[in-house]
Write a protein that holds these residues in place. Sequence first.
Motif, PDB file in Angstrom:
ATOM      1  N   THR A   1       3.105 -42.524  60.621  1.00 30.32           N
ATOM      2  CA  THR A   1       3.921 -41.316  60.452  1.00 30.32           C
ATOM      3  C   THR A   1       3.045 -40.086  60.273  1.00 30.32           C
ATOM      4  N   GLN A   2       2.047 -40.195  59.430  1.00 28.97           N
ATOM      5  CA  GLN A   2       1.167 -39.049  59.185  1.00 28.97           C
ATOM      6  C   GLN A   2       0.445 -38.620  60.459  1.00 28.97           C
ATOM      7  N   LEU A   3       0.017 -39.584  61.261  1.00 29.36           N
ATOM      8  CA  LEU A   3      -0.676 -39.249  62.504  1.00 29.36           C
ATOM      9  C   LEU A   3       0.233 -38.491  63.467  1.00 29.36           C
TER      10      LEU A   3
ATOM     11  N   GLY B   1       6.900 -34.367  65.149  1.00 26.52           N
ATOM     12  CA  GLY B   1       6.083 -35.571  65.022  1.00 26.52           C
ATOM     13  C   GLY B   1       6.719 -36.584  64.089  1.00 26.52           C
ATOM     14  N   PHE B   2       7.261 -36.104  62.982  1.00 23.34           N
ATOM     15  CA  PHE B   2       7.935 -36.993  62.034  1.00 23.34           C
ATOM     16  C   PHE B   2       9.159 -37.637  62.678  1.00 23.34           C
ATOM     17  N   THR B   3       9.946 -36.833  63.367  1.00 21.96           N
ATOM     18  CA  THR B   3      11.154 -37.338  64.023  1.00 21.96           C
ATOM     19  C   THR B   3      10.807 -38.405  65.052  1.00 21.96           C
TER      20      THR B   3
ATOM     21  N   PHE C   1      10.949 -43.853  66.914  1.00 26.32           N
ATOM     22  CA  PHE C   1      10.205 -44.904  67.602  1.00 26.32           C
ATOM     23  C   PHE C   1      10.153 -46.171  66.750  1.00 26.32           C
ATOM     24  N   LYS C   2       9.932 -46.006  65.458  1.00 27.57           N
ATOM     25  CA  LYS C   2       9.932 -47.166  64.552  1.00 27.57           C
ATOM     26  C   LYS C   2      11.291 -47.836  64.529  1.00 27.57           C
TER      27      LYS C   2
END
Length: 150
Positions: A88-90, A134-136, A141-142
């Motif tokens: 997530t951070q990436l 990016g978070f979304t 995706f997860k």
Amino acid sequence: MSFLTRILPSFLVSWLFTFTLASLFHSQYVVNQLVNVGVVVDLSDRASLTFDDWLGLLPTYGAIIALALAIAFFVTAKLNKKVKKYSTQLFVIAGIVAFAIVLIAIESIMNIHIIAGARGWGFYAQLLAGAVGGFTFSQLFKATKNQKAY
């Protein structure tokens, strides 16, 4: 098949959300600058301007954001195979970096701000839109990765 069922839908939703936020931040920055010089802008004018900006920016800024996020998320997905713990951070960092590169590169190369709302604090609001994108993407995706095929 994974691309069409998992990656593409997650990307399209996150891109649309990211672009919408970036457009909203741009519009409100511009309206705020008008208010700062004494122009009275009522709520209906704000809403109309925001909608018009969204439509007007979609073919250009929307396409630029889509390309920047696609490259950033592709690189991050490759990196994520080695560093799964920080997925997530990436992706959040990838969204921020994508926006920063686009805004700084275009200003440096063309000596213009492609987005008027990316000046001053508006620049950081655009980076926030990238972070949210990016978070979304990482969460969608997860979620699709964890679904079982029935």
